[in-house]
Design an enzyme around this catalytic site. Sequence first.
Site, PDB file in Angstrom:
ATOM      1  N   ASP A  13       0.817  -1.214   0.000  1.00 15.86           N
ATOM      2  CA  ASP A  13       0.000   0.000   0.000  1.00 15.86           C
ATOM      3  C   ASP A  13       0.857   1.273   0.000  1.00 15.86           C
ATOM      4  O   ASP A  13       1.987   1.276   0.478  1.00 15.86           O
ATOM      5  CB  ASP A  13      -0.892  -0.017   1.250  1.00 15.86           C
ATOM      6  CG  ASP A  13      -2.047   0.947   1.138  1.00 15.86           C
ATOM      7  OD1 ASP A  13      -2.301   1.447   0.020  1.00 15.86           O
ATOM      8  OD2 ASP A  13      -2.699   1.217   2.157  1.00 15.86           O
ATOM      9  N   ASN A  61     -10.445  -3.495  -6.609  1.00 19.97           N
ATOM     10  CA  ASN A  61      -9.645  -2.528  -7.372  1.00 19.97           C
ATOM     11  C   ASN A  61     -10.218  -2.239  -8.764  1.00 19.97           C
ATOM     12  O   ASN A  61      -9.807  -1.282  -9.423  1.00 19.97           O
ATOM     13  CB  ASN A  61      -8.186  -2.993  -7.498  1.00 19.97           C
ATOM     14  CG  ASN A  61      -7.384  -2.825  -6.219  1.00 19.97           C
ATOM     15  OD1 ASN A  61      -6.421  -3.546  -5.960  1.00 19.97           O
ATOM     16  ND2 ASN A  61      -7.776  -1.864  -5.377  1.00 19.97           N
TER      17      ASN A  61
HETATM   18  C1  FPP Z   1      -2.213  -0.012  -3.215  1.00 24.69           C
HETATM   19  O1  FPP Z   1      -1.659   1.276  -3.152  1.00 24.69           O
HETATM   20  C2  FPP Z   1      -1.556  -0.747  -4.283  1.00 24.69           C
HETATM   21  C3  FPP Z   1      -2.181  -1.364  -5.306  1.00 24.69           C
HETATM   22  C4  FPP Z   1      -3.648  -1.400  -5.434  1.00 24.69           C
HETATM   23  C5  FPP Z   1      -1.422  -2.023  -6.367  1.00 24.69           C
HETATM   24  C6  FPP Z   1      -0.190  -2.740  -5.924  1.00 24.69           C
HETATM   25  C7  FPP Z   1       0.542  -3.172  -7.118  1.00 24.69           C
HETATM   26  C8  FPP Z   1       1.872  -3.085  -7.291  1.00 24.69           C
HETATM   27  C9  FPP Z   1       2.836  -2.648  -6.281  1.00 24.69           C
HETATM   28  C10 FPP Z   1       2.422  -3.506  -8.567  1.00 24.69           C
HETATM   29  C11 FPP Z   1       2.528  -4.973  -8.528  1.00 24.69           C
HETATM   30  C12 FPP Z   1       3.310  -5.395  -9.595  1.00 24.69           C
HETATM   31  C13 FPP Z   1       3.801  -6.602  -9.688  1.00 24.69           C
HETATM   32  C14 FPP Z   1       4.770  -6.800 -10.725  1.00 24.69           C
HETATM   33  C15 FPP Z   1       3.439  -7.742  -8.828  1.00 24.69           C
HETATM   34  P1  FPP Z   1      -2.547   2.527  -3.539  1.00 24.69           P
HETATM   35  O2  FPP Z   1      -2.438   2.749  -4.983  1.00 24.69           O
HETATM   36  O3  FPP Z   1      -3.929   2.321  -3.044  1.00 24.69           O
HETATM   37  O4  FPP Z   1      -1.819   3.667  -2.745  1.00 24.69           O
HETATM   38  P2  FPP Z   1      -2.504   4.911  -2.056  1.00 24.69           P
HETATM   39  O5  FPP Z   1      -3.329   4.373  -0.910  1.00 24.69           O
HETATM   40  O6  FPP Z   1      -1.345   5.715  -1.592  1.00 24.69           O
HETATM   41  O7  FPP Z   1      -3.337   5.614  -3.077  1.00 24.69           O
END
Ligand code: FPP
Length: 233
Positions: A13, A61
Site C-alpha cells: 500500500d 480494485n
Molecule cells: C495499493 O496502493 C496498491 C495497489 C492497489 C497495487 C499494488 C501493485 C503493485 C505494487 C504492482 C505490482 C506489480 C507486480 C509486478 C506484482 P494505492 O495505490 O492504493 O496507494 P494509495 O493508498 O497511496 O493511493
Amino acid sequence: MSNIPKHIGVIMDGNGRWAKRRGLPRSAGHKAGADNLEKICDYCNSLGVKALTVYAFSTENWNRPKAEIDALMELLYNYLLTVEEKFRNRNMKLQISGDVTALSEKIQKAIVHAEEVTSSGDGMILNIALNYGGRAEIVNAARKSAEDVKSGKIRPEDIDEDYLGRYMYTSNLPEVDLIIRPSGEKRLSNFLLWQAAYAEFWYSDICWPDFGNDDMKQAILDYQNRDRRFGGV
Ligand code: FPP
C-alpha cells in the site's frame, strides 16, 4: 536467522501517495512498487522465507479509474514476461492466487507460462494475489465443498476447517505467520481473511515503494519477539 517466518503476506500500500508527493502519476507509484517488490523478494529469499504473498490487485480494485487499472495490468503483464529469466538464478517459483478468469487472455496466457517455467524452483514461492478477495476465496471454497456434497463425494458433517482449507488458494503454502501493511493504514482490506487467523501483524508509516530491507528486517525481528500462543496459555 532462527525463527524466520515461513510465510509473509504484504499489502503493498501507499504507491499512489508516494507518487503524489513527488508530483508523479499514480502509475509511477505502482512501477516503483513493483521495483521494490523485486528487492524485497531477494531479501526474503536470502533469509529462507518459504512463501511471500503480495496483494497486487483486489476484487475491489476494479472500481479504480480505467487508466489506472490499465496501467496496473500492463505492469503485471510486463513483469510476468520477465519472470522466467529473473527467477531462474534465484530458484524462485511463481504462483498466482485469485480469479484469473476475469483477466485478459494475454495475461492469463502469461500467467500459465510464468507458473510453468518456474514450477521446479525450490526456493521461495512468490504468490501474487491478483483479482483476489478473501471473502471471494472463502465463498469459492464453500461452493466447491457444496458441489462435493451434491455429487455424493462427502457428507455435510465431513466439512471441517481442513476440508475447506484445501480449497483456499494457499493450501500448498505454509500457514501465514506475518502480515505487513505499510503506508499507515491498519486494516486487512479483504486480504488473506482465512489465513490471517493466527498471523501476527506489523504496520509501518512508510509507503511501499520506500519500504526497504531494513524495514523488513525490523518487522521480522519484531515478529521473533512475539509470544504466539495460538489460543493456548
Ligand atoms: C495499493 O496502493 C496498491 C495497489 C492497489 C497495487 C499494488 C501493485 C503493485 C505494487 C504492482 C505490482 C506489480 C507486480 C509486478 C506484482 P494505492 O495505490 O492504493 O496507494 P494509495 O493508498 O497511496 O493511493
